[in-house]
Design an enzyme around this catalytic site. Structure first.
Site, PDB file in Angstrom:
ATOM      1  N   ASN A  18       2.152 -13.676   1.288  1.00  0.00           N
ATOM      2  CA  ASN A  18       0.819 -14.440   1.017  1.00  0.00           C
ATOM      3  C   ASN A  18       0.799 -15.908   0.684  1.00  0.00           C
ATOM      4  OD1 ASN A  18       1.392 -14.205  -1.534  1.00  0.00           O
ATOM      5  ND2 ASN A  18      -0.580 -13.465  -2.142  1.00  0.00           N
ATOM      6  N   LYS A  54       0.028 -11.756   7.219  1.00  0.00           N
ATOM      7  CA  LYS A  54       1.077 -11.712   6.232  1.00  0.00           C
ATOM      8  C   LYS A  54       2.547 -11.297   6.531  1.00  0.00           C
ATOM      9  CE  LYS A  54      -2.186 -10.970   2.481  1.00  0.00           C
ATOM     10  NZ  LYS A  54      -2.680 -10.354   1.309  1.00  0.00           N
ATOM     11  N   GLY A 107      -3.143   4.154  -1.428  1.00  0.00           N
ATOM     12  CA  GLY A 107      -2.990   3.076  -0.455  1.00  0.00           C
ATOM     13  C   GLY A 107      -1.512   2.954  -0.247  1.00  0.00           C
ATOM     14  N   ALA A 108      -1.057   2.532   1.002  1.00  0.00           N
ATOM     15  CA  ALA A 108       0.362   2.043   1.149  1.00  0.00           C
ATOM     16  C   ALA A 108       0.492   0.917   1.870  1.00  0.00           C
ATOM     17  CB  ALA A 108       0.818   3.285   1.879  1.00  0.00           C
ATOM     18  N   GLY A 109      -0.810   0.294   2.254  1.00  0.00           N
ATOM     19  CA  GLY A 109      -0.935  -0.955   2.720  1.00  0.00           C
ATOM     20  C   GLY A 109      -0.455  -1.058   4.514  1.00  0.00           C
TER      21      GLY A 109
HETATM   22  P1  NDP Z   1      -4.654  -2.847   4.769  1.00  0.00           P
HETATM   23  O1  NDP Z   1      -5.747  -2.954   5.779  1.00  0.00           O
HETATM   24  O2  NDP Z   1      -3.363  -3.305   4.932  1.00  0.00           O
HETATM   25  O3  NDP Z   1      -4.464  -1.445   4.009  1.00  0.00           O
HETATM   26  C1  NDP Z   1      -5.361  -0.628   3.926  1.00  0.00           C
HETATM   27  C2  NDP Z   1      -5.129   0.724   3.013  1.00  0.00           C
HETATM   28  O4  NDP Z   1      -6.296   1.380   3.084  1.00  0.00           O
HETATM   29  C3  NDP Z   1      -3.996   1.298   3.876  1.00  0.00           C
HETATM   30  O5  NDP Z   1      -3.317   2.117   2.847  1.00  0.00           O
HETATM   31  C4  NDP Z   1      -5.101   2.696   4.486  1.00  0.00           C
HETATM   32  O6  NDP Z   1      -4.700   3.920   4.458  1.00  0.00           O
HETATM   33  C5  NDP Z   1      -6.290   2.680   3.306  1.00  0.00           C
HETATM   34  N1  NDP Z   1      -7.291   3.170   3.963  1.00  0.00           N
HETATM   35  C6  NDP Z   1      -8.479   2.501   4.638  1.00  0.00           C
HETATM   36  N2  NDP Z   1      -9.445   3.169   4.812  1.00  0.00           N
HETATM   37  C7  NDP Z   1      -9.462   4.398   4.287  1.00  0.00           C
HETATM   38  C8  NDP Z   1      -9.943   5.478   4.280  1.00  0.00           C
HETATM   39  N3  NDP Z   1     -11.120   5.556   4.861  1.00  0.00           N
HETATM   40  N4  NDP Z   1      -9.495   6.626   3.803  1.00  0.00           N
HETATM   41  C9  NDP Z   1      -8.297   6.613   3.181  1.00  0.00           C
HETATM   42  N5  NDP Z   1      -7.349   5.306   3.161  1.00  0.00           N
HETATM   43  C10 NDP Z   1      -7.813   4.507   3.695  1.00  0.00           C
HETATM   44  O7  NDP Z   1      -5.171  -3.818   3.402  1.00  0.00           O
HETATM   45  P2  NDP Z   1      -4.628  -4.598   2.317  1.00  0.00           P
HETATM   46  O8  NDP Z   1      -3.297  -4.080   2.099  1.00  0.00           O
HETATM   47  O9  NDP Z   1      -4.611  -6.227   3.044  1.00  0.00           O
HETATM   48  O10 NDP Z   1      -5.607  -4.413   1.336  1.00  0.00           O
HETATM   49  C11 NDP Z   1      -5.819  -3.340   0.592  1.00  0.00           C
HETATM   50  C12 NDP Z   1      -6.897  -3.934  -0.453  1.00  0.00           C
HETATM   51  O11 NDP Z   1      -6.755  -4.465  -1.463  1.00  0.00           O
HETATM   52  C13 NDP Z   1      -7.985  -4.520   0.285  1.00  0.00           C
HETATM   53  O12 NDP Z   1      -9.487  -3.735  -0.374  1.00  0.00           O
HETATM   54  C14 NDP Z   1      -8.141  -5.846  -0.408  1.00  0.00           C
HETATM   55  O13 NDP Z   1      -9.456  -6.438  -0.478  1.00  0.00           O
HETATM   56  C15 NDP Z   1      -7.475  -5.797  -1.589  1.00  0.00           C
HETATM   57  N6  NDP Z   1      -6.781  -6.800  -1.899  1.00  0.00           N
HETATM   58  C16 NDP Z   1      -7.056  -7.625  -2.989  1.00  0.00           C
HETATM   59  C17 NDP Z   1      -6.489  -8.748  -3.382  1.00  0.00           C
HETATM   60  C18 NDP Z   1      -6.912  -9.465  -4.664  1.00  0.00           C
HETATM   61  O14 NDP Z   1      -6.332 -10.603  -4.811  1.00  0.00           O
HETATM   62  N7  NDP Z   1      -7.555  -8.918  -5.386  1.00  0.00           N
HETATM   63  C19 NDP Z   1      -5.395  -9.289  -2.476  1.00  0.00           C
HETATM   64  C20 NDP Z   1      -5.107  -8.628  -1.605  1.00  0.00           C
HETATM   65  C21 NDP Z   1      -5.676  -7.419  -1.011  1.00  0.00           C
HETATM   66  P3  NDP Z   1      -3.683   4.573   6.016  1.00  0.00           P
HETATM   67  O15 NDP Z   1      -2.229   4.023   5.670  1.00  0.00           O
HETATM   68  O16 NDP Z   1      -3.916   6.019   5.809  1.00  0.00           O
HETATM   69  O17 NDP Z   1      -4.509   3.800   7.125  1.00  0.00           O
END
Ligand code: NDP
Length: 289
Positions: free
Chosen positions: A92, A71, A130-132
Protein backbone atom coordinates in the site's frame (compact mmCIF):
# COMPACT_ATOMS: atom_id res chain seq x y z
CA UNK A 1 19.20 33.95 -0.38
CA UNK A 2 17.94 32.12 -3.47
CA UNK A 3 14.35 30.94 -3.40
CA UNK A 4 13.31 27.36 -4.16
CA UNK A 5 10.13 26.44 -5.99
CA UNK A 6 10.45 22.68 -6.40
CA UNK A 7 8.25 20.64 -4.05
CA UNK A 8 8.89 17.00 -3.15
CA UNK A 9 6.10 14.85 -4.59
CA UNK A 10 4.07 11.98 -3.13
CA UNK A 11 0.56 10.77 -3.89
CA UNK A 12 -1.81 7.91 -4.45
CA UNK A 13 -2.71 5.67 -7.38
CA UNK A 14 -6.18 4.11 -7.21
CA UNK A 15 -9.54 3.85 -8.85
CA UNK A 16 -11.96 5.07 -7.64
CA UNK A 17 -9.88 7.87 -6.12
CA UNK A 18 -12.62 10.45 -5.70
CA UNK A 19 -13.39 9.75 -2.04
CA UNK A 20 -9.85 9.04 -0.85
CA UNK A 21 -9.12 11.53 1.97
CA UNK A 22 -5.46 10.56 2.53
CA UNK A 23 -4.04 13.64 0.79
CA UNK A 24 -5.76 15.98 3.21
CA UNK A 25 -4.13 14.41 6.27
CA UNK A 26 -0.72 14.02 4.60
CA UNK A 27 -0.57 17.63 3.44
CA UNK A 28 -1.69 18.83 6.89
CA UNK A 29 1.20 16.87 8.42
CA UNK A 30 3.69 18.23 5.81
CA UNK A 31 2.60 21.80 6.59
CA UNK A 32 2.79 21.15 10.32
CA UNK A 33 6.46 20.16 9.99
CA UNK A 34 7.22 22.97 7.55
CA UNK A 35 7.96 20.52 4.71
CA UNK A 36 7.55 21.69 1.12
CA UNK A 37 5.97 18.38 0.11
CA UNK A 38 2.80 17.68 -1.88
CA UNK A 39 0.43 14.66 -2.01
CA UNK A 40 -1.38 14.21 -5.32
CA UNK A 41 -4.43 11.95 -5.43
CA UNK A 42 -4.51 10.26 -8.88
CA UNK A 43 -7.24 8.27 -10.60
CA UNK A 44 -5.33 5.44 -12.32
CA UNK A 45 -6.93 2.64 -14.33
CA UNK A 46 -5.35 -0.85 -14.15
CA UNK A 47 -3.98 -0.61 -17.71
CA UNK A 48 -2.25 2.67 -16.88
CA UNK A 49 -0.58 1.53 -13.67
CA UNK A 50 2.78 0.65 -15.21
CA UNK A 51 3.04 4.03 -16.94
CA UNK A 52 1.97 5.80 -13.75
CA UNK A 53 4.74 4.05 -11.79
CA UNK A 54 7.32 4.84 -14.48
CA UNK A 55 6.10 8.45 -14.48
CA UNK A 56 6.47 8.73 -10.72
CA UNK A 57 9.99 7.33 -11.02
CA UNK A 58 10.88 9.71 -13.87
CA UNK A 59 9.60 12.67 -11.85
CA UNK A 60 11.53 11.47 -8.82
CA UNK A 61 8.44 11.20 -6.62
CA UNK A 62 9.53 10.34 -3.08
CA UNK A 63 6.84 7.72 -2.82
CA UNK A 64 3.18 6.91 -3.29
CA UNK A 65 0.32 4.92 -1.87
CA UNK A 66 -1.50 2.25 -3.83
CA UNK A 67 -5.07 1.45 -3.12
CA UNK A 68 -7.79 -0.64 -4.76
CA UNK A 69 -7.26 -2.27 -7.27
CA UNK A 70 -3.46 -1.88 -7.49
CA UNK A 71 -2.13 -3.24 -4.18
CA UNK A 72 -1.10 -6.61 -5.63
CA UNK A 73 -0.56 -5.76 -9.31
CA UNK A 74 1.87 -2.92 -8.50
CA UNK A 75 4.41 -5.47 -7.20
CA UNK A 76 5.51 -6.45 -10.71
CA UNK A 77 6.48 -2.81 -11.42
CA UNK A 78 8.66 -2.36 -8.30
CA UNK A 79 12.36 -2.97 -7.68
CA UNK A 80 12.01 -4.76 -4.34
CA UNK A 81 9.73 -5.43 -1.34
CA UNK A 82 10.08 -4.88 2.39
CA UNK A 83 9.65 -7.92 4.64
CA UNK A 84 6.01 -7.62 5.67
CA UNK A 85 4.87 -6.64 2.15
CA UNK A 86 6.60 -9.79 0.91
CA UNK A 87 4.75 -12.00 3.40
CA UNK A 88 1.41 -10.21 2.92
CA UNK A 89 1.74 -10.19 -0.85
CA UNK A 90 0.29 -6.67 -1.15
CA UNK A 91 1.75 -3.15 -1.15
CA UNK A 92 0.00 0.00 0.00
CA UNK A 93 3.08 2.24 0.21
CA UNK A 94 5.94 2.60 -2.26
CA UNK A 95 9.13 4.29 -1.11
CA UNK A 96 11.77 5.76 -3.41
CA UNK A 97 15.07 4.71 -1.83
CA UNK A 98 17.97 6.10 -3.88
CA UNK A 99 16.05 5.73 -7.13
CA UNK A 100 14.79 2.23 -6.34
CA UNK A 101 11.06 1.75 -5.75
CA UNK A 102 10.51 -0.43 -2.69
CA UNK A 103 7.05 -1.77 -1.77
CA UNK A 104 5.96 -1.70 1.85
CA UNK A 105 2.68 -2.46 3.57
CA UNK A 106 1.57 -0.19 6.40
CA UNK A 107 -2.10 -1.26 6.65
CA UNK A 108 -1.50 -4.01 9.20
CA UNK A 109 1.01 -2.04 11.26
CA UNK A 110 -1.43 0.87 11.21
CA UNK A 111 -4.09 -1.40 12.65
CA UNK A 112 -1.72 -2.76 15.31
CA UNK A 113 -0.78 0.81 16.35
CA UNK A 114 -4.43 1.84 16.51
CA UNK A 115 -5.43 -1.03 18.79
CA UNK A 116 -2.34 -1.05 21.06
CA UNK A 117 -3.61 1.61 23.44
CA UNK A 118 -6.78 -0.47 24.05
CA UNK A 119 -5.17 -3.91 24.35
CA UNK A 120 -1.73 -5.37 25.04
CA UNK A 121 -1.54 -7.87 22.18
CA UNK A 122 0.96 -10.41 23.50
CA UNK A 123 -0.54 -13.92 23.78
CA UNK A 124 -4.06 -12.72 22.97
CA UNK A 125 -6.72 -14.70 21.07
CA UNK A 126 -8.16 -13.03 17.99
CA UNK A 127 -11.21 -13.58 15.79
CA UNK A 128 -10.77 -11.89 12.41
CA UNK A 129 -13.58 -11.56 9.88
CA UNK A 130 -12.35 -11.42 6.28
CA UNK A 131 -9.41 -12.85 4.39
CA UNK A 132 -8.83 -10.07 1.87
CA UNK A 133 -9.37 -10.03 -1.87
CA UNK A 134 -7.74 -7.46 -4.13
CA UNK A 135 -7.20 -5.08 -1.22
CA UNK A 136 -5.45 -7.56 1.05
CA UNK A 137 -6.28 -5.59 4.20
CA UNK A 138 -7.21 -8.72 6.19
CA UNK A 139 -3.94 -10.39 5.15
CA UNK A 140 -2.02 -7.32 6.32
CA UNK A 141 -3.86 -7.16 9.64
CA UNK A 142 -3.50 -10.91 10.33
CA UNK A 143 0.23 -11.00 9.54
CA UNK A 144 1.06 -7.90 11.61
CA UNK A 145 -1.02 -9.07 14.59
CA UNK A 146 0.85 -12.36 14.45
CA UNK A 147 4.23 -10.57 14.23
CA UNK A 148 3.11 -8.39 17.17
CA UNK A 149 2.83 -11.54 19.32
CA UNK A 150 -0.81 -12.63 19.49
CA UNK A 151 -1.20 -16.31 20.40
CA UNK A 152 -3.91 -17.38 17.97
CA UNK A 153 -6.04 -16.04 15.12
CA UNK A 154 -9.30 -17.60 13.94
CA UNK A 155 -10.01 -16.43 10.41
CA UNK A 156 -13.73 -16.38 9.65
CA UNK A 157 -14.38 -15.93 5.94
CA UNK A 158 -17.05 -16.73 3.38
CA UNK A 159 -14.65 -17.84 0.64
CA UNK A 160 -12.94 -21.00 1.87
CA UNK A 161 -9.89 -20.88 -0.39
CA UNK A 162 -8.92 -17.36 0.71
CA UNK A 163 -9.60 -18.18 4.37
CA UNK A 164 -7.48 -21.35 4.34
CA UNK A 165 -4.70 -19.63 2.44
CA UNK A 166 -4.51 -16.83 5.00
CA UNK A 167 -4.48 -19.16 8.00
CA UNK A 168 -1.67 -21.15 6.35
CA UNK A 169 0.22 -17.93 5.59
CA UNK A 170 0.08 -16.90 9.27
CA UNK A 171 0.98 -20.36 10.57
CA UNK A 172 3.90 -20.79 8.13
CA UNK A 173 5.45 -17.33 8.58
CA UNK A 174 4.90 -16.43 12.22
CA UNK A 175 4.84 -18.06 15.64
CA UNK A 176 1.08 -17.46 16.07
CA UNK A 177 -1.40 -20.29 15.70
CA UNK A 178 -4.07 -19.83 13.03
CA UNK A 179 -7.16 -21.67 11.86
CA UNK A 180 -9.84 -21.09 9.26
CA UNK A 181 -13.50 -21.19 10.22
CA UNK A 182 -16.06 -21.46 7.43
CA UNK A 183 -18.67 -18.68 7.61
CA UNK A 184 -21.64 -20.70 6.45
CA UNK A 185 -23.96 -19.91 9.35
CA UNK A 186 -24.30 -17.36 12.14
CA UNK A 187 -20.93 -17.23 13.91
CA UNK A 188 -20.61 -17.71 17.67
CA UNK A 189 -17.58 -15.83 18.98
CA UNK A 190 -15.73 -18.11 21.44
CA UNK A 191 -15.97 -16.66 24.97
CA UNK A 192 -12.17 -16.67 25.49
CA UNK A 193 -11.65 -14.26 22.54
CA UNK A 194 -9.78 -11.06 23.47
CA UNK A 195 -9.99 -9.17 20.17
CA UNK A 196 -12.65 -9.23 17.43
CA UNK A 197 -11.93 -7.46 14.14
CA UNK A 198 -13.95 -6.83 11.02
CA UNK A 199 -11.74 -6.56 7.95
CA UNK A 200 -14.50 -7.34 5.47
CA UNK A 201 -16.27 -4.61 3.54
CA UNK A 202 -19.57 -5.37 5.33
CA UNK A 203 -20.95 -2.06 6.64
CA UNK A 204 -18.87 0.12 4.34
CA UNK A 205 -20.58 3.22 2.90
CA UNK A 206 -23.07 3.24 1.21
CA UNK A 207 -24.23 -0.15 2.64
CA UNK A 208 -24.06 1.14 6.19
CA UNK A 209 -26.90 -1.05 7.48
CA UNK A 210 -25.25 -4.32 6.42
CA UNK A 211 -24.31 -6.46 9.41
CA UNK A 212 -21.89 -9.29 10.01
CA UNK A 213 -23.64 -12.62 10.56
CA UNK A 214 -22.65 -12.99 14.21
CA UNK A 215 -24.69 -14.11 17.21
CA UNK A 216 -24.59 -10.79 19.09
CA UNK A 217 -25.18 -12.69 22.36
CA UNK A 218 -21.66 -14.09 21.94
CA UNK A 219 -20.11 -10.58 22.09
CA UNK A 220 -18.91 -10.19 25.70
CA UNK A 221 -17.90 -6.98 27.48
CA UNK A 222 -14.41 -8.40 28.05
CA UNK A 223 -13.72 -8.32 24.28
CA UNK A 224 -12.12 -5.43 22.41
CA UNK A 225 -14.06 -4.98 19.15
CA UNK A 226 -12.41 -3.25 16.19
CA UNK A 227 -13.55 -2.37 12.69
CA UNK A 228 -11.29 -1.59 9.73
CA UNK A 229 -14.07 0.46 8.14
CA UNK A 230 -13.66 4.20 8.65
CA UNK A 231 -16.61 5.35 6.55
CA UNK A 232 -18.74 5.43 8.62
CA UNK A 233 -16.59 5.22 11.80
CA UNK A 234 -19.61 4.07 13.83
CA UNK A 235 -20.43 0.84 11.98
CA UNK A 236 -23.26 -1.40 13.13
CA UNK A 237 -20.62 -3.70 14.65
CA UNK A 238 -19.08 -0.86 16.68
CA UNK A 239 -22.54 0.29 17.81
CA UNK A 240 -23.52 -3.21 18.94
CA UNK A 241 -20.22 -3.73 20.74
CA UNK A 242 -20.69 -0.45 22.61
CA UNK A 243 -24.13 -1.55 23.82
CA UNK A 244 -22.46 -4.76 25.12
CA UNK A 245 -19.97 -2.68 27.12
CA UNK A 246 -16.93 -3.56 24.95
CA UNK A 247 -13.96 -1.31 24.33
CA UNK A 248 -14.18 -0.40 20.64
CA UNK A 249 -11.65 0.76 18.05
CA UNK A 250 -12.94 2.25 14.80
CA UNK A 251 -11.19 2.34 11.42
CA UNK A 252 -10.11 5.99 11.62
CA UNK A 253 -7.20 5.08 13.89
CA UNK A 254 -5.96 2.50 11.36
CA UNK A 255 -6.28 5.00 8.52
CA UNK A 256 -4.32 7.68 10.37
CA UNK A 257 -1.67 5.28 11.68
CA UNK A 258 -1.03 3.58 8.32
CA UNK A 259 -0.62 7.05 6.84
CA UNK A 260 1.73 8.11 9.62
CA UNK A 261 3.98 5.10 8.99
CA UNK A 262 4.04 5.88 5.24
CA UNK A 263 4.87 9.50 6.09
CA UNK A 264 7.84 8.32 8.17
CA UNK A 265 9.05 6.03 5.37
CA UNK A 266 9.00 8.94 2.90
CA UNK A 267 10.24 11.85 4.98
CA UNK A 268 12.20 10.17 7.79
CA UNK A 269 10.23 12.38 10.20
CA UNK A 270 7.48 11.59 12.70
CA UNK A 271 4.21 13.36 11.92
CA UNK A 272 1.73 14.65 14.48
CA UNK A 273 -1.05 12.07 14.80
CA UNK A 274 -3.29 14.78 16.25
CA UNK A 275 -2.79 17.06 13.23
CA UNK A 276 -3.52 14.17 10.85
CA UNK A 277 -6.63 13.10 12.79
CA UNK A 278 -7.98 16.63 12.96
CA UNK A 279 -7.48 17.19 9.22
CA UNK A 280 -9.20 13.90 8.44
CA UNK A 281 -12.14 14.49 10.78
CA UNK A 282 -12.55 17.94 9.30
CA UNK A 283 -12.44 16.63 5.72
CA UNK A 284 -14.91 13.83 6.44
CA UNK A 285 -17.18 15.98 8.67
CA UNK A 286 -16.70 13.58 11.55
CA UNK A 287 -17.25 14.28 15.19
CA UNK A 288 -16.00 11.26 17.11
CA UNK A 289 -18.42 9.95 19.71
P1 NDP B 1 -11.35 -6.67 -0.21
O1 NDP B 1 -12.44 -6.29 -1.12
O2 NDP B 1 -10.05 -7.08 -0.78
O3 NDP B 1 -11.83 -7.81 0.81
C1 NDP B 1 -13.13 -7.99 1.08
C2 NDP B 1 -13.34 -9.01 2.22
O4 NDP B 1 -14.69 -8.82 2.63
C3 NDP B 1 -13.19 -10.46 1.78
O5 NDP B 1 -12.70 -11.21 2.85
C4 NDP B 1 -14.67 -10.85 1.48
O6 NDP B 1 -14.96 -12.20 1.69
C5 NDP B 1 -15.39 -10.05 2.54
N1 NDP B 1 -16.78 -9.79 2.19
C6 NDP B 1 -17.26 -8.83 1.35
N2 NDP B 1 -18.61 -8.88 1.31
C7 NDP B 1 -18.99 -9.92 2.12
C8 NDP B 1 -20.25 -10.47 2.49
N3 NDP B 1 -21.39 -9.98 2.03
N4 NDP B 1 -20.26 -11.50 3.36
C9 NDP B 1 -19.11 -12.00 3.87
N5 NDP B 1 -17.87 -11.52 3.54
C10 NDP B 1 -17.83 -10.48 2.68
O7 NDP B 1 -11.18 -5.41 0.70
P2 NDP B 1 -9.89 -4.89 1.48
O8 NDP B 1 -9.07 -6.02 1.95
O9 NDP B 1 -9.26 -3.83 0.68
O10 NDP B 1 -10.59 -4.12 2.66
C11 NDP B 1 -11.39 -4.77 3.62
C12 NDP B 1 -11.96 -3.71 4.55
O11 NDP B 1 -10.92 -3.05 5.25
C13 NDP B 1 -12.76 -2.63 3.82
O12 NDP B 1 -13.93 -2.39 4.53
C14 NDP B 1 -11.87 -1.42 3.86
O13 NDP B 1 -12.63 -0.23 3.96
C15 NDP B 1 -11.10 -1.65 5.14
N6 NDP B 1 -9.76 -0.99 5.09
C16 NDP B 1 -9.50 -0.02 6.00
C17 NDP B 1 -8.30 0.64 6.00
C18 NDP B 1 -8.07 1.71 7.01
O14 NDP B 1 -7.03 2.35 6.93
N7 NDP B 1 -8.95 1.92 7.96
C19 NDP B 1 -7.23 0.28 5.05
C20 NDP B 1 -7.60 -0.75 4.12
C21 NDP B 1 -8.84 -1.35 4.16
P3 NDP B 1 -14.78 -13.34 0.56
O15 NDP B 1 -13.32 -13.68 0.58
O16 NDP B 1 -15.65 -14.43 1.03
O17 NDP B 1 -15.22 -12.73 -0.75
Amino acid sequence: MSKHFLSELTGSFATPALENPTGVMMEAAYRDLGLDWRYINCEIQPDDLENAVLGAKAMNWRGFNCSIPHKVSVISHLDDLGESARIIGAVNTVVNRDGKLIGENTDGRGFVESVKSSLELTKKRVVLFGAGGAGGAARAVAVELALAGVAHITIVNRNQERGEELSKLVADNTSAGAEYHAWTKQYQIPAETDLVINVTSIGLFPNVDAELDIDTESIKSSMVVADGIFNPPETRLIQTAKTKGCTTVNGLGMLVQQGAIAFEYWTGKTPSIEVMKAALSDALDITEK
